[in-house]
Design a protein around this motif. Structure first.
Motif, short mmCIF file in Angstrom:
data_model
loop_
_atom_site.label_atom_id
_atom_site.label_comp_id
_atom_site.label_asym_id
_atom_site.label_seq_id
_atom_site.Cartn_x
_atom_site.Cartn_y
_atom_site.Cartn_z
N ASP A 189 1.94 30.27 9.03
CA ASP A 189 0.64 30.85 9.39
C ASP A 189 0.08 30.22 10.66
O ASP A 189 -0.45 30.91 11.53
N GLY A 190 0.17 28.91 10.76
CA GLY A 190 -0.39 28.21 11.91
C GLY A 190 0.33 28.54 13.21
O GLY A 190 -0.30 28.64 14.26
N LEU A 191 1.64 28.72 13.12
CA LEU A 191 2.39 29.07 14.32
C LEU A 191 1.99 30.44 14.84
O LEU A 191 2.03 30.71 16.04
N MET A 248 -0.13 33.80 19.04
CA MET A 248 -1.08 34.80 19.54
C MET A 248 -1.72 34.33 20.85
O MET A 248 -2.05 35.13 21.71
N LEU A 249 -1.88 33.02 20.98
CA LEU A 249 -2.44 32.48 22.22
C LEU A 249 -1.40 32.43 23.33
O LEU A 249 -1.74 32.48 24.51
N LEU A 305 -0.99 31.57 14.92
CA LEU A 305 -2.17 31.36 15.77
C LEU A 305 -1.75 30.89 17.16
O LEU A 305 -2.28 31.33 18.17
N GLN A 306 -0.80 29.98 17.20
CA GLN A 306 -0.31 29.49 18.49
C GLN A 306 0.38 30.61 19.27
O GLN A 306 0.21 30.73 20.48
#
Lengths: 194, 194
Positions: B161-163, B168-169, B165-166
């Motif tokens: 999940d956290g990756l 998407m940036l 977010l990265q």
DNA sequence: GTCTATAGAATGATAGAC
DNA sequence: GTCTATCATTCTATAGAC
């Protein structure tokens, strides 16, 4: 300096607004995400609040920056690997006490995926800065097999962010404990002192 | 069965709408999140679309469930640890081809933090189901020192999940590679065959 | 079953008085 | 510098024609 006048006053008031907003969001949560909600919280009308910020998005980015500024003091300059580890865990532990900020942060992080969003630049800078800090310590972490340092720091960052999503769904998720477990599993050095 | 009539037709059309919505969101991204956007995409008016769903939130949850249903086929029943690993990586690799779905998913995941949100139950179930699946394999992963299996599966889920977010940036973030690196570092068994 | 039209609510932003 | 009032927009949901 400290000249009487509108400019200095404006800046001071702006900072005061941000600190007050942080307190309220941290304590009472982040329900609406609307300018009005924040305005009520800081004791201003909506128009009064927007006197200090050009737009809603600019306001929220300013709130997040202010939070970083205050949290930065909390972490301090990390020296040893153990200090860095402890500092990282301390921030995570602190986050469990400010659920509204966690929600605000996560929400903005998703919206910032759009390059046109005002928070896009903020999150890219923030992520890069955090990774740079972690990278300074990554070389001391000995994984088996050795891992690419860039992967290592991205994993740590991803776990911190991803656990927040789990924690928002279930407050019983023990974020600090799980991150500590990860550090232990990644860093297979001999048992540390103490 | 297969009786002529409004009910069967309605269900079929509903499924068709969901599949079409998934295609469009996957391909063209997820800009507005409004019912009207989806309605345009699937070739209906806003009112026409809401004929099949009680509310906006129910619609979006239905879209995510449909996606899970289609992705479930892709993963298949995992047998060995290596198969599970490969299946997990395959889903992550596939996600890089549907950025709009990644954004929709992440956005809903954050909003679902509120227990009153219709997606709250969905995400709790989905997370629990994924962890249960991972848990079935966690015992075979030997970390040093041994890690609590619950922490292990939450870490894997958080990284995924956290990756996002990265990613998407910054679309250059290599999610499958990083997750593979994590598996390698956690699972310190002897080198695997091949 | 699908559409047009519209109700009804919320929001961000601005104008202008004080 | 702060407020009230208002504008313009957007969005969900529903009513009702066809």
């Amino acid at each position: 300096m400290a000249r009487r006048g509108s400019y200095a006053k404006g800046v001071a008031k702006r900072e005061e607004i941000l600190e007050r907003a942080l307190e309220v969001i941290a304590r009472e949560g982040y329900r609406g995400a609307s300018v009005k909600e924040i305005a009520d919280a800081v004791g201003l009308s909506q128009a009064g609040l927007l006197h200090y910020f050009d737009s809603k998005e600019e306001l929220f980015v300013a709130i997040l920056r202010k939070r970083d500024e205050l949290d930065g003091i909390r972490v301090g300059a990390d020296a040893s690997l153990d200090d860095a580890r402890d500092g990282f865990l301390r921030v995570i532990r602190h986050n469990t006490e400010v659920p509204g900020l966690v929600e605000l942060f996560s929400r903005m992080a998703v919206e910032a995926g759009d390059p046109r969003h005002p928070a896009h630049a903020y999150f890219r800078e923030r992520h890069a800065a955090l990774r740079a800090e972690l990278l300074a310590h990554a070389a001391q972490i000995r994984t088996t097999p050795p891992m690419d340092p860039d992967s290592l720091v991205r994993i740590i960052q991803a776990v911190a962010d991803g656990l927040q999503l789990q924690w928002m769904l279930d407050r019983d998720v023990d974020m600090p404990r799980i991150v500590a477990d990860l550090f232990d599993a990644l860093d297979a050095r001999e048992e540390r002192h103490g």
